[in-house]
Structure formats: C-alpha cells, structure tokens
Design an enzyme around this catalytic site. Structure first.
Site, PDB file in Angstrom:
ATOM      1  N   LYS A   1     -10.891  -3.705  -3.999  1.00 42.31           N
ATOM      2  CA  LYS A   1     -11.721  -2.516  -4.266  1.00 42.31           C
ATOM      3  C   LYS A   1     -10.866  -1.352  -4.754  1.00 42.31           C
ATOM      4  CE  LYS A   1     -11.718  -2.209   0.631  1.00 42.31           C
ATOM      5  NZ  LYS A   1     -12.416  -2.870   1.698  1.00 42.31           N
TER       6      LYS A   1
ATOM      7  N   LYS B   1       0.823  -1.215   0.000  1.00 43.07           N
ATOM      8  CA  LYS B   1       0.000   0.000   0.000  1.00 43.07           C
ATOM      9  C   LYS B   1       0.852   1.257   0.000  1.00 43.07           C
ATOM     10  CE  LYS B   1      -4.230  -1.763   2.081  1.00 43.07           C
ATOM     11  NZ  LYS B   1      -5.252  -1.560   3.108  1.00 43.07           N
TER      12      LYS B   1
ATOM     13  N   LYS C   1      -4.987 -10.351  -6.810  1.00 41.24           N
ATOM     14  CA  LYS C   1      -6.290 -10.565  -6.175  1.00 41.24           C
ATOM     15  C   LYS C   1      -7.262  -9.448  -6.547  1.00 41.24           C
ATOM     16  CE  LYS C   1      -5.482  -7.926  -2.044  1.00 41.24           C
ATOM     17  NZ  LYS C   1      -5.793  -7.577  -0.700  1.00 41.24           N
TER      18      LYS C   1
HETATM   19  P1  TYM Z   1     -10.805  -6.043   3.999  1.00 37.97           P
HETATM   20  O1  TYM Z   1     -11.850  -5.050   4.353  1.00 37.97           O
HETATM   21  O2  TYM Z   1      -9.769  -5.662   3.012  1.00 37.97           O
HETATM   22  O3  TYM Z   1     -11.498  -7.365   3.459  1.00 37.97           O
HETATM   23  C1  TYM Z   1     -12.526  -8.040   4.158  1.00 37.97           C
HETATM   24  C2  TYM Z   1     -12.376  -9.552   3.966  1.00 37.97           C
HETATM   25  O4  TYM Z   1     -12.455  -9.872   2.576  1.00 37.97           O
HETATM   26  C3  TYM Z   1     -11.378 -10.720   2.217  1.00 37.97           C
HETATM   27  N1  TYM Z   1     -11.005 -10.477   0.814  1.00 37.97           N
HETATM   28  C4  TYM Z   1     -10.861 -11.444  -0.099  1.00 37.97           C
HETATM   29  N2  TYM Z   1     -11.008 -12.780  -0.036  1.00 37.97           N
HETATM   30  C5  TYM Z   1     -10.780 -13.478  -1.169  1.00 37.97           C
HETATM   31  N3  TYM Z   1     -10.438 -12.911  -2.349  1.00 37.97           N
HETATM   32  C6  TYM Z   1     -10.279 -11.576  -2.459  1.00 37.97           C
HETATM   33  N4  TYM Z   1      -9.936 -11.024  -3.618  1.00 37.97           N
HETATM   34  C7  TYM Z   1     -10.491 -10.779  -1.299  1.00 37.97           C
HETATM   35  N5  TYM Z   1     -10.433  -9.439  -1.064  1.00 37.97           N
HETATM   36  C8  TYM Z   1     -10.743  -9.274   0.233  1.00 37.97           C
HETATM   37  C9  TYM Z   1     -10.254 -10.321   3.168  1.00 37.97           C
HETATM   38  O5  TYM Z   1      -9.293 -11.350   3.278  1.00 37.97           O
HETATM   39  C10 TYM Z   1     -11.017 -10.076   4.440  1.00 37.97           C
HETATM   40  O6  TYM Z   1     -11.211 -11.287   5.159  1.00 37.97           O
HETATM   41  N6  TYM Z   1      -7.454  -6.142   7.717  1.00 37.97           N
HETATM   42  C11 TYM Z   1      -8.807  -6.550   7.342  1.00 37.97           C
HETATM   43  C12 TYM Z   1      -9.879  -6.073   8.293  1.00 37.97           C
HETATM   44  C13 TYM Z   1      -9.717  -6.407   9.729  1.00 37.97           C
HETATM   45  C14 TYM Z   1      -9.868  -7.680  10.332  1.00 37.97           C
HETATM   46  C15 TYM Z   1      -9.695  -7.462  11.734  1.00 37.97           C
HETATM   47  C16 TYM Z   1     -10.124  -8.948   9.833  1.00 37.97           C
HETATM   48  C17 TYM Z   1      -9.443  -5.512  10.727  1.00 37.97           C
HETATM   49  N7  TYM Z   1      -9.454  -6.149  11.934  1.00 37.97           N
HETATM   50  C18 TYM Z   1      -9.789  -8.532  12.651  1.00 37.97           C
HETATM   51  C19 TYM Z   1     -10.198 -10.019  10.741  1.00 37.97           C
HETATM   52  C20 TYM Z   1     -10.033  -9.783  12.122  1.00 37.97           C
HETATM   53  C21 TYM Z   1      -9.114  -5.979   5.967  1.00 37.97           C
HETATM   54  O7  TYM Z   1      -8.591  -4.979   5.567  1.00 37.97           O
HETATM   55  O8  TYM Z   1     -10.120  -6.607   5.319  1.00 37.97           O
END
Ligand code: TYM
Length: 334
Positions: free
Chosen positions: A201, A115, A198
């Site tokens: 967004k 990032k 991957k």
């Molecule tokens: P975030 O908001 O980027 O994504 C949410 C969830 O979606 C999954 N994901 C995907 N899975 C498969 N293929 C893809 N292309 C794909 N894009 C996104 C992510 O793996 C995620 O599970 N850091 C985390 C948020 C977070 C969190 C936490 C998660 C903050 N605190 C505590 C678990 C536990 C994030 O940015 O997710």
C-alpha cells in the site's frame, strides 16, 4: 464448526482500502480457516501508530478495515474479530517480550531496515524498531497454533517462535510455539509496475486497492509491466510480471495456474490483462458494495468490535496473568 487448533492474524488499518496482496496473501485464507479453526483476527491499530497517523483518518480507516474483513467473508460469530488497542494486554505482554529480546536480534529485522531506510533511522520511531516484538506478543497472547500471513511476515514469525521458546525455557512452559501458515502460490503478490518487489500500500502506483473504482482497477491491471516477449507462460523467475497476473487470475477464478496459462497460448498479453482485470472487478465490485452497506451503520460496527474485543480479552487476560506469575511479578489482591 470450530476445531481445536487456533489461528490468529492481523492487518494494519493504515490505508483507506486493502490492496490485492492483503486479500490474496492473507484475508482470503482467513475466511476459509474460520470453518476449520478457532480463529482470531484483529485490526492492529497499535502497529499502525509506529508511523505518524492522522487521528481522524486512523479512526475512519479502522472502521473501514473492520468493514472490509466482514465484507470479505469473516463471520463475527464464527471468528473472534477485534481491535488490538481495545485489548490492553497486547501492550502489556509486548513489554515483557521486549525484555527478553536481544538488541541485535531486533536490529536484524529486515522490515525495520526497509522502512527506516526510506526516511532515515533518525526519523524512525523506537516503536517501529520494536514493532515485531509487539507482533510476537499479539500471537503468543492467544496461544495460537498457526498464523496465516504472506511471505513478508516470515521473519517476524521466526522471532515469535524464538521468543516463545526462550520464555518457556527460562520460566517454564507458558506459550504455544506457533507455526507460520504461508500459502506458497499467493504468498507474494507483486507490484504491477515493478514486478521484482511485492505489492504494497505504500507504493500505490503498482498496487490495486479493492475499493478502487472498477475503471481504476482495470486501468492498473491493463498497464501492468510484463516483459518484452509475447508468450504467456507461468515462470515466476524469468517472467515475474506475467506470472503475477496468472496467479491473480487463477486465484479469482479458482483454477490451476498452469491451466490458465495454457488458455492464453498464442493469444498474447493483452487478453491476459483484460481477463485478469475483469476477474478482479467481478470480485471488487460486490465487495465495495458490501463495505458501503456495512459502513452505513457505524453503530453496528462499533457493537461488533466491542463484542469481539471483549471475547478476545478473556483469553488475553489469562495468558498475561500466567506470564506475570511465571516471571515472579506479585499479583494484586484487589
Ligand atoms: P500488513 O497489514 O502489512 O498486511 C496484512 C497481511 O497481508 C499480507 N500481504 C501480502 N501477501 C501477499 N502479497 C503481498 N504483496 C502482500 N502484502 C501484504 C501480509 O503478509 C499480512 O499477512 N505485521 C503485520 C500485522 C500484524 C500481524 C500480527 C500479523 C501485527 N500483529 C500478528 C499476524 C499476527 C502487517 O503489517 O501486516
């Protein structure tokens, strides 16, 4: 029915809509886990401010994200569905976790490298750097046994486990050491325009957003990049674009991916793309309608959020009090 094992996960409210990877890699599993586990799911708004957000958009997107989780099937009676910033213990435990994380250890987190390399480290915030440490606090606060996420979160989960073990060793057993729950088949949904990376967004041309108009969804899936062959075969290494479409179609139609591939024997990529688009639209249409309904009653959404956050806070406060005590911080008597 709630079991005793606890799961926790979170999603950022940074886009107007969840993308397909969020749903297939994470949210879909959250829905099934709420039947078998004590489930905690949250909108991680504090994580989203690690990059600049427009306040009006952030507020609207937080409500919209909450509505999307409900529309996807999260039941706020069975699962605890809440907003991270409404539970102040996240930031408080986040600080404690920062104090036991090595600088080098934090520097090795690849998401920060990815990032920050886009805008240069000079423009990246310290919050973006410490982001995975706040995530560790999110998880440890609830003594979660399992964390259902996509593949891109694996490294953050490893850090969380290391920090839990480190704290327990230094100060006595305090935290449950959580396991990542990553479902291999859908752990990494790929970008439709560049199937070597991957779906995300932040790269909207290759992402399908669940709240996109059906014709936009169809157009994006029909113009997905595949390869120069014609044979439909599930082969993620050599045919990532085709295999990604097969994964999407198989998941939405609840079928085995190899069986789906066999259906397209001799039929070519056009048929596969068309049917995948149809399957996604069949889900996304009613989903968007439920989101609009829920959004039309913001007072009810606010009520559900507050109730969820109040429930979450009871557990979070217990863990924080225990953590402070273990550290030797003197408790107030007021
Ligand atoms: P975030 O908001 O980027 O994504 C949410 C969830 O979606 C999954 N994901 C995907 N899975 C498969 N293929 C893809 N292309 C794909 N894009 C996104 C992510 O793996 C995620 O599970 N850091 C985390 C948020 C977070 C969190 C936490 C998660 C903050 N605190 C505590 C678990 C536990 C994030 O940015 O997710």
């Amino acid at each position: 029915m709630s079991g005793t094992e606890r799961v926790l996960s979170g999603i950022q409210p940074t886009a107007g809509s969840f993308q397909l990877g969020n749903y297939l890699g994470a949210v879909r599993h959250w829905v099934s886990l709420q039947d078998t586990h004590d489930a905690f799911y949250m909108i991680v708004d504090l994580h989203s401010i690690t990059v600049e957000q427009d306040p009006v958009e952030l507020r609207a997107n937080t409500l919209l994200a909450y509505a999307q989780l409900l529309a996807a099937g999260i039941d706020s009676d069975r699962a605890t569905l809440f907003i991270q910033s409404q539970v102040p213990e996240h930031a408080q435990l986040g600080w404690v976790m920062q104090c036991i994380t090595g600088f080098g250890e934090a520097s090795r987190m690849t998401q920060f490298k990815d990032k920050s390399s886009r805008g240069g480290t000079d423009h990246a915030s310290v919050g973006l750097f410490t982001y995975p440490i706040l995530q560790a606090a999110d998880i440890l606060l609830y003594q979660a046994d399992g964390v259902p996420v996509g593949e891109d979160q694996r490294q953050h989960l490893e850090l969380t486990r290391d920090l839990a073990q480190r704290f327990n060793t230094r100060y006595g057993k305090t935290f449950t050491v959580p396991k990542p729950l990553i479902v291999k088949d859908t752990a990494k949904i790929l970008d439709l325009q560049d199937p070597t990376s991957k779906m995300s967004k932040s790269l909207p041309t290759g992402a399908v957003f669940l709240l996109d108009e059906p014709r936009v969804i169809t157009k994006k899936l029909k113009s997905a990049v595949t390869d120069s062959e014609t044979e439909v075969r599930f082969d993620p290494v050599n045919k990532p674009g085709v295999s990604n479409l097969l994964t999407i179609l198989a998941t939405f139609t609840d079928r085995d991916v190899e069986q789906v591939a066999a259906d397209y024997d001799g039929r070519g990529y056009g048929a596969l793309k068309g049917d995948t688009a149809e399957a996604v639209v069949e889900f996304a249409g009613p989903f968007a309608e439920r989101v609009r309904e829920l959004e039309s009653d913001p007072a009810e959404l606010h009520r559900l959020m507050s109730a969820g956050s109040a429930k979450a806070r009871v557990i979070a406060a217990q863990t924080l009090a225990l953590t402070y005590d273990q550290l030797g911080l003197v408790a107030a008597e007021f």
